[in-house]
Design a protein around this motif. Structure first.
Motif, mmCIF file in Angstrom:
data_model
loop_
_atom_site.group_PDB
_atom_site.id
_atom_site.type_symbol
_atom_site.label_atom_id
_atom_site.label_comp_id
_atom_site.label_asym_id
_atom_site.label_seq_id
_atom_site.Cartn_x
_atom_site.Cartn_y
_atom_site.Cartn_z
ATOM 1 N N LEU A 194 0.886 -1.396 0.042
ATOM 2 C CA LEU A 194 0.137 -0.055 0.147
ATOM 3 C C LEU A 194 0.875 1.130 0.079
ATOM 4 C CD1 LEU A 194 -2.746 -0.973 2.436
ATOM 5 C CD2 LEU A 194 -2.768 -0.992 -0.091
ATOM 6 N N GLY A 195 2.072 1.025 0.698
ATOM 7 C CA GLY A 195 2.908 2.484 0.660
ATOM 8 C C GLY A 195 2.981 2.785 1.948
ATOM 9 N N THR A 196 4.172 3.369 2.207
ATOM 10 C CA THR A 196 4.506 4.161 3.699
ATOM 11 C C THR A 196 3.580 5.158 4.176
ATOM 12 O OG1 THR A 196 5.963 5.868 2.558
ATOM 13 C CG2 THR A 196 6.934 3.460 3.211
ATOM 14 N N GLU A 197 2.711 5.608 3.406
ATOM 15 C CA GLU A 197 1.790 6.451 4.023
ATOM 16 C C GLU A 197 0.685 5.743 4.801
ATOM 17 O OE1 GLU A 197 0.320 6.060 -0.290
ATOM 18 O OE2 GLU A 197 2.029 6.064 0.695
ATOM 19 N N TYR A 198 0.733 4.701 4.687
ATOM 20 C CA TYR A 198 -0.516 3.699 5.456
ATOM 21 C C TYR A 198 0.172 3.025 6.624
ATOM 22 C CZ TYR A 198 -3.329 4.740 1.328
ATOM 23 O OH TYR A 198 -4.059 5.436 0.436
ATOM 24 N N ALA A 199 1.526 3.293 6.842
ATOM 25 C CA ALA A 199 2.331 2.592 8.017
ATOM 26 C C ALA A 199 1.589 3.107 9.228
ATOM 27 C CB ALA A 199 3.758 3.117 8.136
ATOM 28 N N ASN A 200 1.501 2.014 10.024
ATOM 29 C CA ASN A 200 0.921 2.078 11.590
ATOM 30 C C ASN A 200 -0.440 2.553 11.345
ATOM 31 O OD1 ASN A 200 3.402 0.919 12.904
ATOM 32 N ND2 ASN A 200 4.164 2.974 12.251
ATOM 33 N N LYS A 201 -1.029 2.374 10.537
ATOM 34 C CA LYS A 201 -2.533 2.939 10.496
ATOM 35 C C LYS A 201 -3.756 1.781 10.100
ATOM 36 C CE LYS A 201 -1.320 7.237 8.875
ATOM 37 N NZ LYS A 201 -1.468 8.196 7.514
ATOM 38 N N ARG A 202 -4.992 1.853 10.579
ATOM 39 C CA ARG A 202 -5.865 0.976 10.092
ATOM 40 C C ARG A 202 -6.295 1.366 8.876
ATOM 41 N NH1 ARG A 202 -10.622 -1.846 13.536
ATOM 42 N NH2 ARG A 202 -11.713 -2.702 11.685
ATOM 43 N N VAL A 203 -6.279 0.348 7.739
ATOM 44 C CA VAL A 203 -6.871 0.475 6.520
ATOM 45 C C VAL A 203 -7.891 -0.483 6.104
ATOM 46 C CG1 VAL A 203 -6.018 0.409 4.229
ATOM 47 C CG2 VAL A 203 -4.284 1.260 5.910
ATOM 48 N N THR A 204 -8.909 -0.098 5.398
ATOM 49 C CA THR A 204 -9.791 -1.007 5.018
ATOM 50 C C THR A 204 -9.833 -1.074 3.434
ATOM 51 O OG1 THR A 204 -11.634 -0.406 6.932
ATOM 52 C CG2 THR A 204 -12.631 -1.606 4.832
ATOM 53 N N VAL A 205 -9.529 -2.187 3.016
ATOM 54 C CA VAL A 205 -9.406 -2.247 1.548
ATOM 55 C C VAL A 205 -10.514 -3.085 0.815
ATOM 56 C CG1 VAL A 205 -7.797 -3.278 -0.174
ATOM 57 C CG2 VAL A 205 -7.096 -2.307 1.924
ATOM 58 N N ALA A 206 -10.881 -2.721 -0.323
ATOM 59 C CA ALA A 206 -11.963 -3.418 -0.958
ATOM 60 C C ALA A 206 -11.524 -3.892 -2.409
ATOM 61 C CB ALA A 206 -13.324 -2.663 -1.116
ATOM 62 N N VAL A 207 -11.659 -5.101 -2.703
ATOM 63 C CA VAL A 207 -11.466 -5.518 -3.769
ATOM 64 C C VAL A 207 -12.532 -5.281 -4.945
ATOM 65 C CG1 VAL A 207 -10.868 -7.720 -5.461
ATOM 66 C CG2 VAL A 207 -9.955 -7.565 -3.159
ATOM 67 N N VAL A 208 -12.468 -4.586 -5.968
ATOM 68 C CA VAL A 208 -13.493 -4.007 -6.751
ATOM 69 C C VAL A 208 -13.342 -5.045 -8.033
ATOM 70 C CG1 VAL A 208 -14.386 -2.140 -8.189
ATOM 71 C CG2 VAL A 208 -13.457 -1.864 -5.851
ATOM 72 N N GLU A 209 -12.254 -5.188 -8.275
ATOM 73 C CA GLU A 209 -12.249 -5.959 -9.671
ATOM 74 C C GLU A 209 -10.840 -6.822 -9.561
ATOM 75 O OE1 GLU A 209 -12.596 -5.278 -14.501
ATOM 76 O OE2 GLU A 209 -11.648 -3.822 -13.432
ATOM 77 N N VAL A 210 -10.830 -8.296 -10.332
ATOM 78 C CA VAL A 210 -9.448 -8.630 -10.404
ATOM 79 C C VAL A 210 -9.476 -9.332 -11.705
ATOM 80 C CG1 VAL A 210 -8.669 -11.071 -9.741
ATOM 81 C CG2 VAL A 210 -10.056 -9.722 -7.972
ATOM 82 N N GLU A 211 -8.229 -8.875 -12.248
ATOM 83 C CA GLU A 211 -7.903 -9.596 -13.622
ATOM 84 C C GLU A 211 -6.742 -10.417 -13.521
ATOM 85 O OE1 GLU A 211 -6.474 -6.197 -15.935
ATOM 86 O OE2 GLU A 211 -8.378 -5.097 -15.603
ATOM 87 N N SER A 212 -6.864 -11.147 -14.256
ATOM 88 C CA SER A 212 -5.638 -12.414 -14.177
ATOM 89 C C SER A 212 -4.896 -12.492 -15.638
ATOM 90 C CB SER A 212 -6.141 -13.884 -14.127
ATOM 91 O OG SER A 212 -5.246 -14.875 -14.265
ATOM 92 N N ASP A 213 -3.452 -12.676 -15.228
ATOM 93 C CA ASP A 213 -2.360 -12.570 -16.299
ATOM 94 C C ASP A 213 -2.505 -13.965 -17.009
ATOM 95 O OD1 ASP A 213 -1.749 -10.273 -15.534
ATOM 96 O OD2 ASP A 213 -0.216 -10.717 -14.623
ATOM 97 N N HIS A 214 -3.170 -14.844 -16.284
ATOM 98 C CA HIS A 214 -3.476 -16.356 -16.884
ATOM 99 C C HIS A 214 -4.698 -16.346 -17.730
ATOM 100 C CE1 HIS A 214 0.338 -16.822 -14.736
ATOM 101 N NE2 HIS A 214 -0.148 -16.603 -13.634
#
Length: 79
Positions: A22-42
């Motif tokens: 996610l990046g250092t700006e989210y270090a030591n923070k509570r983060v809620t992540v939602a998966v909106v779409e998934v693409e596969s390379d295969h």
């Protein structure tokens, strides 16, 4: 309900274990992540089957064209 601004959406790649950085700006923070779409390379099984059928048909057409060209070439040598 949480509102999300479209400008806040990000697309990231996962590593080989499905983890995302996610990046250092989210270090030591509570983060809620939602998966909106998934693409596969295969490609999936249907895509692979379609590609195999197309390649097989193309190979058959090429073999038929080669047979015709070969017959014409050998026929020209017999004259």
């Amino acid at each position: 309900m949480t509102k999300v601004d479209a400008r806040d959406l990000r697309t990231n790649e996962t590593d080989d274990r499905g983890r995302i950085y996610l990046g250092t700006e989210y270090a030591n923070k509570r983060v809620t992540v939602a998966v909106v779409e998934v693409e596969s390379d295969h490609p999936d099984e249907d895509e692979l089957a379609a590609a195999y059928r197309e390649a097989s048909e193309s190979a058959e057409e090429l073999a038929e064209e080669w047979d015709e060209a070969s017959d014409e070439a050998w026929g020209g040598l017999d004259k």
